[in-house]
Design a protein around this motif. Sequence first.
Motif: not given
Length: 175
Positions: A157-171
Amino acid sequence: MHTEATGACGDAYEGGLRKVARVVLLDPEDRILLLHGHEPDDPSDNWWFTPGGGLEGEETREQAALRELVEETGITDVELGPVLWRRICSFPFAGRRWDQDEWYYLARTAQAATAAATALTELERRSVAGARWWTCEELTRAHETVYPTRLAELLRRLLDEGPPASPVTLDPEIV
């Protein structure tokens, strides 16, 4: 299931929620650097994980991320980017329970060669067996244990879409 508790302060950690900075280090070919760790007294109980470790003193997470990267890999030519992901994890390692609040920073480097880690703690010397660059495809096909557990999907996802706009909270990962 075990995970990555090594990093500075690893020998002194005594409980509580440990603040940890991890590095998703990518080279010019978009390969990610992972360390190969194992339970100190059982090398067959092993896994791969991102470089990083606990904060020391008053340092920021950014400072800890860069310090840990140098200590664990010898890589100094790094452009530190944003926080990608955050997760809470709890796991047994080296005879004790580790409760961690981990922040994963994106970083880029042109320095693909790792150097011998010279600043490892005693626990790290007993539990880190080396490092390797992985492609996203290799991670997807890997049969080895990798932390965080969804790293191949997160990296894609990072390589396809770039960094998220804000940090993603993982499970959370609680073992």
